[in-house]
Enzyme design. Structure first.
Site, PDB file in Angstrom:
ATOM      1  N   GLY A 100       0.811  -1.221  -0.130  1.00  0.00           N
ATOM      2  CA  GLY A 100      -0.006   0.153  -0.127  1.00  0.00           C
ATOM      3  C   GLY A 100       1.058   1.159  -0.165  1.00  0.00           C
ATOM      4  N   LYS A 155       1.973   0.909 -10.048  1.00  0.00           N
ATOM      5  CA  LYS A 155       2.140   1.896  -9.535  1.00  0.00           C
ATOM      6  C   LYS A 155       3.489   2.404  -9.684  1.00  0.00           C
ATOM      7  CE  LYS A 155       4.530   2.384  -5.659  1.00  0.00           C
ATOM      8  NZ  LYS A 155       5.554   3.099  -5.555  1.00  0.00           N
TER       9      LYS A 155
END
Length: 162
Positions: A100, A155
């Site tokens: 995360g 990401k």
């Protein structure tokens, strides 16, 4: 639980900091060290390309719980970490993926952090979650490891492209 962390980089040290608040039996794996039955949990905080190498040092019939904290896709095979684990150790291993928007510097300063804990089977998710959770480090469960690891890999691509 006896926990070993593979990876002494910034993220590995941050996870050591978090884990040491909940268990006194946490240490770093030393390169080349054989992983035996007394290791109950193995945290992978290493580059994805090194996962296969670390797994080759597991020498026990009862596999440790594997917690991946690595983001990326293996260059040679184009596989995500969970696919590498399945290929090398089989589908029976208890596997989790922790990722995360956490930054090691903020974790060490006890800034509020929320990460996702992806799991394949619900069997031990609560005990793994308790290993990591502190007042400042929270964990959200998700049963979609593939989406979690794919998001983590992309990401990095988005960040470089931006």
């Amino acid at each position: 639980m006896k926990v070993k962390i593979a990876g002494r980089g910034a993220w590995g040290k941050a996870l050591f900091f978090v884990l040491s608040q909940n268990t006194k039996d946490v240490s770093f794996w030393k390169r080349g060290e054989i992983i035996r039955k007394e290791t109950e949990v193995l945290v992978l905080a290493i580059p994805t390309k090194a996962i296969r190498s670390v797994l080759s040092f597991i020498r026990t019939k009862k596999m440790p719980i594997i917690i991946n904290a690595s983001k990326g896709i293996e260059e040679i095979s184009c596989k995500l970490p969970f696919q590498i684990i399945e290929e090398v150790l089989g589908k029976e291993v208890e596997y989790f993926s922790l990722m995360g928007p956490g930054f090691s510097e903020e974790v060490l300063k006890k800034a509020p952090t929320l990460l996702n804990l992806g799991y394949m089977e619900n069997s031990g998710v609560e005990s793994v979650k308790r290993l990591f959770e502190t007042p400042h480090f929270r964990v959200h469960e998700t049963n979609n490891v593939k989406a979690l690891e794919l998001s983590g890999a992309f990401k990095n691509i988005y960040a470089i492209a931006s």
